[in-house]
Design an enzyme around this catalytic site. Structure first.
Site, PDB file in Angstrom:
ATOM      1  N   ASN A   9       0.875  -1.173   0.000  1.00  0.00           N
ATOM      2  CA  ASN A   9       0.000   0.000   0.000  1.00  0.00           C
ATOM      3  C   ASN A   9       0.915   1.228   0.000  1.00  0.00           C
ATOM      4  O   ASN A   9       1.507   1.559   1.028  1.00  0.00           O
ATOM      5  CB  ASN A   9      -0.885  -0.041   1.261  1.00  0.00           C
ATOM      6  CG  ASN A   9      -1.690   1.231   1.441  1.00  0.00           C
ATOM      7  OD1 ASN A   9      -1.741   2.084   0.557  1.00  0.00           O
ATOM      8  ND2 ASN A   9      -2.323   1.360   2.595  1.00  0.00           N
ATOM      9  N   LYS A  11       0.154   4.240  -0.290  1.00  0.00           N
ATOM     10  CA  LYS A  11      -0.496   5.417   0.314  1.00  0.00           C
ATOM     11  C   LYS A  11      -0.274   6.656  -0.570  1.00  0.00           C
ATOM     12  O   LYS A  11      -0.195   6.530  -1.780  1.00  0.00           O
ATOM     13  CB  LYS A  11       0.009   5.619   1.747  1.00  0.00           C
ATOM     14  CG  LYS A  11      -0.114   4.326   2.581  1.00  0.00           C
ATOM     15  CD  LYS A  11       0.071   4.547   4.050  1.00  0.00           C
ATOM     16  CE  LYS A  11      -0.105   3.225   4.779  1.00  0.00           C
ATOM     17  NZ  LYS A  11      -0.048   3.335   6.216  1.00  0.00           N
ATOM     18  N   HIS A  95      -9.518   1.303   4.833  1.00  0.00           N
ATOM     19  CA  HIS A  95      -8.230   1.418   5.527  1.00  0.00           C
ATOM     20  C   HIS A  95      -8.400   2.334   6.742  1.00  0.00           C
ATOM     21  O   HIS A  95      -9.185   3.280   6.704  1.00  0.00           O
ATOM     22  CB  HIS A  95      -7.178   1.984   4.560  1.00  0.00           C
ATOM     23  CG  HIS A  95      -5.805   1.943   5.155  1.00  0.00           C
ATOM     24  ND1 HIS A  95      -5.352   2.930   5.994  1.00  0.00           N
ATOM     25  CD2 HIS A  95      -4.811   1.026   5.059  1.00  0.00           C
ATOM     26  CE1 HIS A  95      -4.127   2.613   6.384  1.00  0.00           C
ATOM     27  NE2 HIS A  95      -3.775   1.461   5.832  1.00  0.00           N
ATOM     28  N   GLU A  97      -6.752   4.706   7.854  1.00  0.00           N
ATOM     29  CA  GLU A  97      -6.557   6.144   7.595  1.00  0.00           C
ATOM     30  C   GLU A  97      -7.808   6.749   6.972  1.00  0.00           C
ATOM     31  O   GLU A  97      -8.149   7.901   7.218  1.00  0.00           O
ATOM     32  CB  GLU A  97      -5.312   6.337   6.716  1.00  0.00           C
ATOM     33  CG  GLU A  97      -4.045   6.133   7.537  1.00  0.00           C
ATOM     34  CD  GLU A  97      -2.895   5.488   6.802  1.00  0.00           C
ATOM     35  OE1 GLU A  97      -2.863   5.539   5.559  1.00  0.00           O
ATOM     36  OE2 GLU A  97      -2.019   4.919   7.492  1.00  0.00           O
ATOM     37  N   GLU A 167      -5.588  -4.779  10.655  1.00  0.00           N
ATOM     38  CA  GLU A 167      -4.539  -3.783  10.854  1.00  0.00           C
ATOM     39  C   GLU A 167      -4.796  -3.031  12.159  1.00  0.00           C
ATOM     40  O   GLU A 167      -5.558  -2.056  12.183  1.00  0.00           O
ATOM     41  CB  GLU A 167      -4.538  -2.787   9.691  1.00  0.00           C
ATOM     42  CG  GLU A 167      -4.259  -3.422   8.352  1.00  0.00           C
ATOM     43  CD  GLU A 167      -3.626  -2.432   7.378  1.00  0.00           C
ATOM     44  OE1 GLU A 167      -2.521  -2.709   6.916  1.00  0.00           O
ATOM     45  OE2 GLU A 167      -4.228  -1.380   7.130  1.00  0.00           O
ATOM     46  N   GLY A 173       2.407   2.279  10.787  1.00  0.00           N
ATOM     47  CA  GLY A 173       3.365   3.370  10.606  1.00  0.00           C
ATOM     48  C   GLY A 173       4.058   3.791  11.889  1.00  0.00           C
ATOM     49  O   GLY A 173       4.714   4.828  11.949  1.00  0.00           O
ATOM     50  N   SER A 213       3.330  -2.155  10.344  1.00  0.00           N
ATOM     51  CA  SER A 213       4.783  -2.215  10.568  1.00  0.00           C
ATOM     52  C   SER A 213       5.405  -3.566  10.200  1.00  0.00           C
ATOM     53  O   SER A 213       6.347  -4.027  10.849  1.00  0.00           O
ATOM     54  CB  SER A 213       5.129  -1.840  12.008  1.00  0.00           C
ATOM     55  OG  SER A 213       4.707  -0.504  12.287  1.00  0.00           O
TER      56      SER A 213
HETATM   57  P1  PGA Z   1       2.764   0.279   7.686  1.00  0.00           P
HETATM   58  O1  PGA Z   1       1.319   0.497   7.042  1.00  0.00           O
HETATM   59  O2  PGA Z   1       3.320  -0.996   7.119  1.00  0.00           O
HETATM   60  O3  PGA Z   1       3.569   1.484   7.285  1.00  0.00           O
HETATM   61  O4  PGA Z   1       2.587   0.184   9.176  1.00  0.00           O
HETATM   62  C1  PGA Z   1       0.434  -0.573   6.862  1.00  0.00           C
HETATM   63  C2  PGA Z   1      -0.849  -0.094   6.236  1.00  0.00           C
HETATM   64  O5  PGA Z   1      -1.324   0.996   6.593  1.00  0.00           O
HETATM   65  O6  PGA Z   1      -1.429  -0.764   5.366  1.00  0.00           O
END
Ligand code: PGA
Length: 252
Positions: A9, A11, A95, A97, A167, A173, A213
């Site tokens: 992803n 983003k 997601h 976010e 998640e 992140g 992560s």
């Molecule tokens: P990350 O993000 O691997 O940077 O923690 C995962 C995601 O949001 O899909």
């Protein structure tokens, strides 16, 4: 046996040149890890150039969001048909976010999920609890609410087309990864919810990805859990060595 899916992803990262370079970096070596399925999800504006690069390779293309309507006066939105036209096979929906920064509800995620399935896109439906929800013992309740809300009315004959991504929001992140045991516990609960609503066979065919992560150093322990069927990778998907390193953890 569920084949593992390693999904990147990207983003809101990569301009056109960076997206092309990153896609080439992944495509160049993806074939070396043929035991897993590959997916990259660039920003909307880079879907077309990346599509040209991944076409005919083991790397599939996905988008990071879509709208449930087919077309019309929905300024700023993209339909499932547009994503298919751009070469997408998958779409990430709900997601964290989008849920927490952009205010997307389970009901909105549900409409998108049904529209994606009807159009022939594979939805990757994300669920996950906030830190205070975990700390107050609410994880299972939150996951159940998101499962029930986001996947309402998905018919039995379509559920095997759905990918679920767990998640935990506190792990996205942040560098804080869920332990393999914490992740497996929620994945097993999700599998249980699928069994309750559908049946054993369908539940066993749905892929449940872990995200938050994931990197090469923790991928093997996570991906060796019985109910973890792949990874949804943010930060580490922006570097081909790290992204490919995660797949190496999956295939051994
Ligand atoms: P990350 O993000 O691997 O940077 O923690 C995962 C995601 O949001 O899909």
């Amino acid at each position: 046996m569920r084949r593992k899916l390693i999904a990147g992803n990207w983003k809101m990262n990569t301009d056109r040149a960076a997206a092309i370079k990153l896609a080439r970096g992944v495509v160049g070596r993806a074939g070396m890890h043929s035991a897993v399925d590959w997916l990259v999800c660039p920003p909307f504006v880079n879907l077309f150039p990346v599509s040209e690069i991944v076409k005919g390779t083991p790397v599939a293309l996905g988008a990071q969001n879509m709208y449930h309507e087919a077309n019309g006066a929905f300024t700023g939105e993209m339909s499932a048909a547009m994503l298919l036209d751009a070469g997408c096979k998958y779409v990430i929906l709900g997601h964290s976010e989008r849920r927490h920064i952009l205010g997307e509800s389970d009901a909105a995620v549900n409409k998108k999920t049904l529209a994606a399935l009807a159009a022939g896109l594979i939805p990757i439906v994300c669920v996950g609890e906030l830190l205070d929800e975990r700390e107050s013992g609410q994880t299972a309740v939150v996951i159940r609410r998101q499962f029930d809300g986001s996947l309402a009315n998905v018919p039995a004959e379509r559920i095997e087309k759905v990918v679920i991504a767990y998640e935990p929001v506190w792990a996205i992140g942040t560098g804080k990864v869920a332990t393999p045991e914490q992740a497996e516990e929620v994945h097993a609960e999700l599998r249980g919810l699928l069994k309750q609503r559908y049946n054993e066979k369908s539940a066993n065919n749905v892929r449940i990805l872990y995200g938050g992560s994931v990197k090469p150093s923790n991928a093997r322990d996570l991906l060796s859990q019985p109910n973890i069927d792949g990874a949804l990778v943010g930060g580490a998907s922006l570097n081909p060595d790290d992204f490919l390193g995660i797949a190496a953890g999956a295939s051994n």
